[in-house]
Motif scaffolding. Structure first.
Motif, PDB file in Angstrom:
ATOM      1  N   GLN A 249       0.838  -1.205   0.000  1.00  0.00           N
ATOM      2  CA  GLN A 249       0.000   0.000   0.000  1.00  0.00           C
ATOM      3  C   GLN A 249       0.869   1.251   0.000  1.00  0.00           C
ATOM      4  OE1 GLN A 249      -4.018   0.278   1.897  1.00  0.00           O
ATOM      5  NE2 GLN A 249      -2.943   1.641   3.282  1.00  0.00           N
ATOM      6  N   VAL A 250       0.657   2.084  -0.997  1.00  0.00           N
ATOM      7  CA  VAL A 250       1.436   3.324  -1.129  1.00  0.00           C
ATOM      8  C   VAL A 250       0.465   4.492  -1.220  1.00  0.00           C
ATOM      9  CG1 VAL A 250       3.292   2.075  -2.305  1.00  0.00           C
ATOM     10  CG2 VAL A 250       1.514   3.188  -3.674  1.00  0.00           C
ATOM     11  N   LEU A 251       0.990   5.698  -1.208  1.00  0.00           N
ATOM     12  CA  LEU A 251       0.117   6.868  -1.330  1.00  0.00           C
ATOM     13  C   LEU A 251       0.319   7.558  -2.675  1.00  0.00           C
ATOM     14  CD1 LEU A 251       0.137   8.573   2.196  1.00  0.00           C
ATOM     15  CD2 LEU A 251      -1.699   7.235   1.142  1.00  0.00           C
ATOM     16  N   HIS A 252      -0.825   7.994  -3.209  1.00  0.00           N
ATOM     17  CA  HIS A 252      -0.906   8.680  -4.513  1.00  0.00           C
ATOM     18  C   HIS A 252      -1.617   9.982  -4.149  1.00  0.00           C
ATOM     19  CE1 HIS A 252      -1.817   9.246  -8.713  1.00  0.00           C
ATOM     20  NE2 HIS A 252      -2.940   8.580  -8.774  1.00  0.00           N
ATOM     21  N   HIS A 253      -0.832  11.029  -3.792  1.00  0.00           N
ATOM     22  CA  HIS A 253      -1.337  12.169  -3.033  1.00  0.00           C
ATOM     23  C   HIS A 253      -1.930  11.604  -1.736  1.00  0.00           C
ATOM     24  CE1 HIS A 253      -2.605  16.085  -1.999  1.00  0.00           C
ATOM     25  NE2 HIS A 253      -3.883  15.932  -2.316  1.00  0.00           N
TER      26      HIS A 253
ATOM     27  N   THR B  59      13.615  -7.524  -4.296  1.00  0.00           N
ATOM     28  CA  THR B  59      12.964  -7.795  -5.584  1.00  0.00           C
ATOM     29  C   THR B  59      14.007  -7.764  -6.708  1.00  0.00           C
ATOM     30  OG1 THR B  59      10.963  -7.250  -6.820  1.00  0.00           O
ATOM     31  CG2 THR B  59      12.357  -5.411  -6.228  1.00  0.00           C
ATOM     32  N   GLU B  60      13.795  -8.587  -7.726  1.00  0.00           N
ATOM     33  CA  GLU B  60      14.735  -8.645  -8.861  1.00  0.00           C
ATOM     34  C   GLU B  60      14.463  -7.510  -9.853  1.00  0.00           C
ATOM     35  OE1 GLU B  60      17.241 -10.953  -9.688  1.00  0.00           O
ATOM     36  OE2 GLU B  60      17.006 -11.390  -7.561  1.00  0.00           O
ATOM     37  N   VAL B  61      13.180  -7.322 -10.142  1.00  0.00           N
ATOM     38  CA  VAL B  61      12.784  -6.273 -11.083  1.00  0.00           C
ATOM     39  C   VAL B  61      11.734  -5.404 -10.408  1.00  0.00           C
ATOM     40  CG1 VAL B  61      11.727  -5.749 -13.314  1.00  0.00           C
ATOM     41  CG2 VAL B  61      13.239  -7.732 -13.100  1.00  0.00           C
ATOM     42  N   LEU B  62      12.021  -4.117 -10.341  1.00  0.00           N
ATOM     43  CA  LEU B  62      11.085  -3.158  -9.766  1.00  0.00           C
ATOM     44  C   LEU B  62      10.537  -2.284 -10.891  1.00  0.00           C
ATOM     45  CD1 LEU B  62       9.846  -1.466  -7.376  1.00  0.00           C
ATOM     46  CD2 LEU B  62      11.976  -0.128  -7.428  1.00  0.00           C
ATOM     47  N   VAL B  63       9.222  -2.114 -10.915  1.00  0.00           N
ATOM     48  CA  VAL B  63       8.616  -1.132 -11.815  1.00  0.00           C
ATOM     49  C   VAL B  63       8.021  -0.042 -10.943  1.00  0.00           C
ATOM     50  CG1 VAL B  63       6.884  -0.697 -13.588  1.00  0.00           C
ATOM     51  CG2 VAL B  63       8.104  -2.886 -13.542  1.00  0.00           C
ATOM     52  N   LEU B  64       8.371   1.202 -11.243  1.00  0.00           N
ATOM     53  CA  LEU B  64       7.991   2.316 -10.393  1.00  0.00           C
ATOM     54  C   LEU B  64       7.523   3.485 -11.267  1.00  0.00           C
ATOM     55  CD1 LEU B  64       8.141   3.185  -7.349  1.00  0.00           C
ATOM     56  CD2 LEU B  64      10.411   4.110  -7.847  1.00  0.00           C
ATOM     57  N   GLY B  65       6.491   4.171 -10.807  1.00  0.00           N
ATOM     58  CA  GLY B  65       5.998   5.331 -11.539  1.00  0.00           C
ATOM     59  C   GLY B  65       6.983   6.495 -11.446  1.00  0.00           C
ATOM     60  N   ALA B  66       7.218   7.155 -12.576  1.00  0.00           N
ATOM     61  CA  ALA B  66       8.046   8.373 -12.626  1.00  0.00           C
ATOM     62  C   ALA B  66       7.449   9.251 -13.722  1.00  0.00           C
ATOM     63  CB  ALA B  66       9.495   8.039 -12.942  1.00  0.00           C
ATOM     64  N   LEU B  67       6.806  10.326 -13.342  1.00  0.00           N
ATOM     65  CA  LEU B  67       5.960  11.078 -14.266  1.00  0.00           C
ATOM     66  C   LEU B  67       6.715  11.994 -15.220  1.00  0.00           C
ATOM     67  CD1 LEU B  67       2.863  11.660 -14.798  1.00  0.00           C
ATOM     68  CD2 LEU B  67       3.214  13.711 -13.407  1.00  0.00           C
TER      69      LEU B  67
ATOM     70  N   PRO C   6       8.302  18.606 -10.125  1.00  0.00           N
ATOM     71  CA  PRO C   6       7.543  17.997  -9.027  1.00  0.00           C
ATOM     72  C   PRO C   6       6.055  17.940  -9.362  1.00  0.00           C
ATOM     73  CG  PRO C   6       8.990  19.737  -8.208  1.00  0.00           C
ATOM     74  CD  PRO C   6       9.022  19.817  -9.703  1.00  0.00           C
ATOM     75  N   HIS C   7       5.344  16.995  -8.778  1.00  0.00           N
ATOM     76  CA  HIS C   7       3.916  16.816  -9.037  1.00  0.00           C
ATOM     77  C   HIS C   7       3.228  16.443  -7.726  1.00  0.00           C
ATOM     78  CE1 HIS C   7       0.206  14.961 -10.641  1.00  0.00           C
ATOM     79  NE2 HIS C   7       0.408  15.758 -11.677  1.00  0.00           N
ATOM     80  N   ILE C   8       1.950  16.807  -7.590  1.00  0.00           N
ATOM     81  CA  ILE C   8       1.254  16.595  -6.321  1.00  0.00           C
ATOM     82  C   ILE C   8       1.001  15.118  -6.005  1.00  0.00           C
ATOM     83  CG2 ILE C   8      -1.068  16.868  -7.331  1.00  0.00           C
ATOM     84  CD1 ILE C   8      -1.857  18.332  -4.729  1.00  0.00           C
ATOM     85  N   SER C   9       0.887  14.264  -7.023  1.00  0.00           N
ATOM     86  CA  SER C   9       0.465  12.884  -6.747  1.00  0.00           C
ATOM     87  C   SER C   9       1.355  11.796  -7.354  1.00  0.00           C
ATOM     88  CB  SER C   9      -0.977  12.675  -7.219  1.00  0.00           C
ATOM     89  OG  SER C   9      -1.078  12.924  -8.600  1.00  0.00           O
ATOM     90  N   HIS C  10       2.440  12.205  -8.010  1.00  0.00           N
ATOM     91  CA  HIS C  10       3.364  11.223  -8.607  1.00  0.00           C
ATOM     92  C   HIS C  10       4.806  11.592  -8.256  1.00  0.00           C
ATOM     93  CE1 HIS C  10       0.433   9.300 -11.364  1.00  0.00           C
ATOM     94  NE2 HIS C  10      -0.104  10.503 -11.454  1.00  0.00           N
ATOM     95  N   PHE C  11       5.661  10.568  -8.126  1.00  0.00           N
ATOM     96  CA  PHE C  11       7.096  10.849  -8.047  1.00  0.00           C
ATOM     97  C   PHE C  11       7.532  11.509  -9.350  1.00  0.00           C
ATOM     98  CE2 PHE C  11       7.788   6.899  -5.219  1.00  0.00           C
ATOM     99  CZ  PHE C  11       7.875   7.654  -4.059  1.00  0.00           C
ATOM    100  N   ASN C  12       8.376  12.522  -9.236  1.00  0.00           N
ATOM    101  CA  ASN C  12       9.034  13.004 -10.445  1.00  0.00           C
ATOM    102  C   ASN C  12      10.286  12.160 -10.661  1.00  0.00           C
ATOM    103  OD1 ASN C  12      10.878  13.980  -8.643  1.00  0.00           O
ATOM    104  ND2 ASN C  12      10.750  16.117  -9.258  1.00  0.00           N
TER     105      ASN C  12
END
Ligand SMILES: [Zn+2]
Ligand SMILES: [Zn+2]
Ligand SMILES: [Zn+2]
Length: 260
Positions: free
Chosen positions: A153-157, A189-197, A201-207
């Motif tokens: 569980q992570v936070l998106h804003h 983990t061997e392979v990580l997929v991570l959001g990068a917008l 900077p952005h209010i709800s995503h990692f830059n």
């Protein structure tokens, strides 16, 4: 186990309608990003994480011939809008309801957005769906068709969103905060997929710089960034600025991992 990136774009996709920037005008196929989703084939089972508005096109491109369950990260439209197009999978071997897994809040939203699929008396031909709650209680993995998925569980804003780990593969898209407790599930983990917008900077995503920082902390042998905006820049230009074990994902990219 094989993972295919069905889409790696942010909510508008790339190119963005009406935009004339160099990324949206690029002829490189890696600069064409459909809405974000992955297809996971494991132990003879087939799962997709999210069904965005491009689901049909993605399933055609990758010739997804079988679908055993759909797992949702959260209820935003870029992750759900393609759900109606799962209908052919209801009729592959006789008639079979498709299981949708998600947080109760997400399932409630699906019931509202696709109300016709949940009426007591259904119009013939609507999608046949079973809702399966992921009652997030902190640590416990869930089993879908015999495959272990660990919800993260992570936070998106301010919105709690789920990522998932399956064996050595971890997938987290819409995120701008991961608690130390949840990080514990990702380490190793061997392979990580991570959001990068994007860069800014952005209010709800990692830059990009925040995503690099988190990826370096987790230090997986290989990290792919996804949920990418046209503002990130050209794929080839940005990709070569990243550390060796971090790459930008692109649509159609496939990764092979050992079965969990
Ligand atoms: Zn999204
Ligand atoms: Zn653009
Ligand atoms: Zn979102």
């Amino acid at each position: 186990m094989q993972v295919t990136f069905l889409g790696t774009g942010t909510s508008a996709g790339v190119p963005v309608l009406t935009c004339r920037c160099e990324v949206c005008n690029s002829l490189d196929f890696r600069d064409k990003r459909l809405r974000v989703s992955v297809w996971i084939e494991v132990n003879g089972k087939s799962f997709v994480i999210d069904t965005g508005p491009d689901f049909r096109q993605q399933a055609l491109r990758e010739r997804i011939a079988q679908l055993d369950a759909i797992i949702y990260t959260h209820e935003h439209k870029d992750h759900t809008a393609g759900l109606d197009d799962v209908r052919p999978y209801n009729y592959l071997n006789g008639i079979r309801h498709l299981n949708l897994y998600g947080h109760p809040r997400v399932l409630n939203q699906l019931k509202k957005e696709f109300a016709y699929a949940f009426e007591d008396i259904k119009y013939p031909g609507v999608p046949l769906l079973n809702l399966q709650e992921i009652a997030f209680d902190g640590a416990k993995p869930i089993y879908i068709e015999g495959v272990e998925f660990t919800p993260i569980q992570v936070l998106h804003h301010r919105l709690p969103v789920l990522g998932f780990r399956v064996g050595g593969f971890t997938y987290i898209t819409d995120v701008n905060f991961i608690s130390e407790k949840e990080m514990e599930k990702i380490y190793g983990t061997e392979v990580l997929v991570l959001g990068a917008l994007q860069h800014e900077p952005h209010i709800s995503h990692f830059n990009l710089s925040q995503a690099v920082e988190v990826a370096q902390k987790i230090n997986a042998p290989l990290t792919y960034f996804t949920h990418i905006s046209h503002k990130m820049g050209l794929h080839t230009e940005v990709d070569k600025t990243l550390p060796d074990n971090i790459r930008l994902a692109y649509d159609g990219l496939k990764i092979r991992l050992p079965n969990p």
